[in-house]
Design a protein around this motif. Structure first.
Motif, PDB file in Angstrom:
ATOM      1  N   VAL A 152     -83.055 -17.998  17.929  1.00 47.30           N
ATOM      2  CA  VAL A 152     -82.788 -19.235  17.189  1.00 47.30           C
ATOM      3  C   VAL A 152     -83.419 -20.411  17.912  1.00 47.30           C
ATOM      4  N   ASP A 153     -84.065 -21.293  17.152  1.00 50.53           N
ATOM      5  CA  ASP A 153     -84.609 -22.537  17.697  1.00 50.53           C
ATOM      6  C   ASP A 153     -83.484 -23.570  17.717  1.00 50.53           C
ATOM      7  N   PRO A 154     -82.945 -23.931  18.881  1.00 51.05           N
ATOM      8  CA  PRO A 154     -81.789 -24.829  18.951  1.00 51.05           C
ATOM      9  C   PRO A 154     -82.081 -26.238  18.464  1.00 51.05           C
ATOM     10  N   ARG A 155     -83.355 -26.585  18.329  1.00 46.59           N
ATOM     11  CA  ARG A 155     -83.709 -27.926  17.866  1.00 46.59           C
ATOM     12  C   ARG A 155     -83.771 -28.016  16.351  1.00 46.59           C
ATOM     13  N   ARG A 156     -83.652 -26.855  15.674  1.00 48.09           N
ATOM     14  CA  ARG A 156     -83.773 -26.839  14.218  1.00 48.09           C
ATOM     15  C   ARG A 156     -82.616 -26.046  13.603  1.00 48.09           C
ATOM     16  N   ILE A 157     -81.451 -26.651  13.621  1.00 46.66           N
ATOM     17  CA  ILE A 157     -80.261 -26.042  13.026  1.00 46.66           C
ATOM     18  C   ILE A 157     -79.626 -27.048  12.073  1.00 46.66           C
ATOM     19  N   ALA A 158     -79.451 -26.647  10.833  1.00 47.30           N
ATOM     20  CA  ALA A 158     -78.858 -27.513   9.812  1.00 47.30           C
ATOM     21  C   ALA A 158     -77.433 -27.067   9.523  1.00 47.30           C
ATOM     22  N   LEU A 159     -76.665 -27.968   8.930  1.00 43.41           N
ATOM     23  CA  LEU A 159     -75.289 -27.686   8.515  1.00 43.41           C
ATOM     24  C   LEU A 159     -75.205 -27.775   7.007  1.00 43.41           C
ATOM     25  N   SER A 160     -74.535 -26.806   6.390  1.00 39.65           N
ATOM     26  CA  SER A 160     -74.373 -26.792   4.940  1.00 39.65           C
ATOM     27  C   SER A 160     -72.953 -26.405   4.585  1.00 39.65           C
ATOM     28  N   GLY A 161     -72.449 -26.932   3.463  1.00 39.08           N
ATOM     29  CA  GLY A 161     -71.109 -26.571   3.021  1.00 39.08           C
ATOM     30  C   GLY A 161     -70.918 -26.895   1.563  1.00 39.08           C
ATOM     31  N   SER A 162     -69.942 -26.241   0.938  1.00 42.03           N
ATOM     32  CA  SER A 162     -69.648 -26.494  -0.468  1.00 42.03           C
ATOM     33  C   SER A 162     -68.200 -26.906  -0.641  1.00 42.03           C
ATOM     34  N   SER A 163     -67.969 -27.837  -1.570  1.00 47.57           N
ATOM     35  CA  SER A 163     -66.634 -28.344  -1.884  1.00 47.57           C
ATOM     36  C   SER A 163     -65.970 -28.872  -0.606  1.00 47.57           C
ATOM     37  N   ALA A 164     -64.851 -28.288  -0.174  1.00 48.60           N
ATOM     38  CA  ALA A 164     -64.213 -28.758   1.059  1.00 48.60           C
ATOM     39  C   ALA A 164     -65.140 -28.590   2.251  1.00 48.60           C
TER      40      ALA A 164
END
Length: 288
Positions: A152-164
């Motif tokens: 994993v490239d630690p400089r390129r990590i996104a966060l995603s979520g739905s509803s809550a």
């Protein structure tokens, strides 16, 4: 004392399992692997630390909570960009996890789906928001876990979520909030049908919000007002899908139904367009 000893024993056993099993534990039928990690420790804010210091006290960080997650990765050595995914108030659905893990992997991304409920003994939180703050630290614990994986490239990590999970996503990347206390930062954020009234719109990273025009659970109008007032900060991109309701990207809701007094319903056109939007957004965010 007996109760504290039992809790200490449970925690010791959990951490021992982490050390023995390593990062990757159980291979799943859908190609994912069950992993164990902890939510980020809850640090005192600078204000809390200052007030405590004035009274001669020293505030300590609250230890993280043991969690499980489901990890998928593309073929190859990497390092790959990655996405942390947070579920909604009804928990982590295997069908959603399977479809999105396959999708993200095909795009060349590692995906970590965080289960915030199982280790806490929770079934759902749709009637209250009490767990929101804890789930922000779940996200940062997942970020820390991914950042230590060799592929994993630690400089390129996104966060995603739905509803809550989408609401938690906005809270996690809101400038001046928990993100300022964390050493590691997310590169970008994606929120499906979040409650925008819970955020101030000032995001620390590029943020994509996807919401239905007819959503009566987390109204699109709240997101439109937030962006109109604070859209100049944090590069928030808002996509409102005409005729779509809450959970429009969930294929299991093709007939639609009422949940907790709100209409939830799949919308194929909105779902397909949102997937295209997410793919384009991540490509831009990770190329920077």
């Amino acid at each position: 004392m007996a109760r504290k000893a039992l809790e200490l024993l449970k925690r010791t056993v959990w951490l021992a399992c982490l050390g023995i099993a390593g990062h990757l534990n159980v291979a799943r039928a859908d190609g994912s692997q069950q992993v164990q990690f902890e939510s980020a420790a809850v640090l005192p804010t600078p204000f809390q630390a200052r007030i405590a210091q004035q009274s001669g006290q020293v505030l300590k960080a609250r230890p993280g909570t043991p969690l499980i997650g489901y990890l998928t990765r593309p073929p190859g050595e990497g390092p790959f960009p990655a996405v942390v995914v947070l579920h909604g108030c009804t928990g982590l659905f295997p069908s959603v996890r399977k479809s999105w893990s396959e999708r993200l992997s095909s795009w060349g991304y590692v995906a970590l789906f965080v289960d915030s409920f199982s280790t806490r003994g929770i079934r759902e939180t749709c009637d209250h928001r009490g767990l929101l703050a804890d789930r922000v630290y779940d996200a940062y614990g997942a970020l820390e876990f991914l950042s230590k994986l060799s592929f994993v490239d630690p400089r390129r990590i996104a966060l995603s979520g739905s509803s809550a999970g989408g609401t938690t996503t906005l809270e996690a990347v809101q400038a001046g909030g928990a993100e300022q206390l964390m050493e590691r930062k997310f590169k970008a954020a994606i929120a499906y049908y979040p409650n925008c009234s819970a955020a101030n719109g000032d995001m620390a990273v590029p943020t994509l919000i996807l919401i239905g025009e007819l959503d009566d659970w987390t109204p699109a109008q709240k997101c439109q007002a937030m962006v109109a007032e604070h859209g100049g900060k944090g590069a928030v991109q808002l996509e409102v899908f005409k005729g779509a309701r809450h959970a429009f990207a969930s294929p299991g809701l093709k007939t639609g139904k009422e949940e907790y007094g709100h209409r939830v319903e799949y919308n194929a056109a909105a779902a397909d367009q949102s997937v295209s939007d997410v793919r384009a957004f991540l490509k831009r965010a990770f190329s920077g």
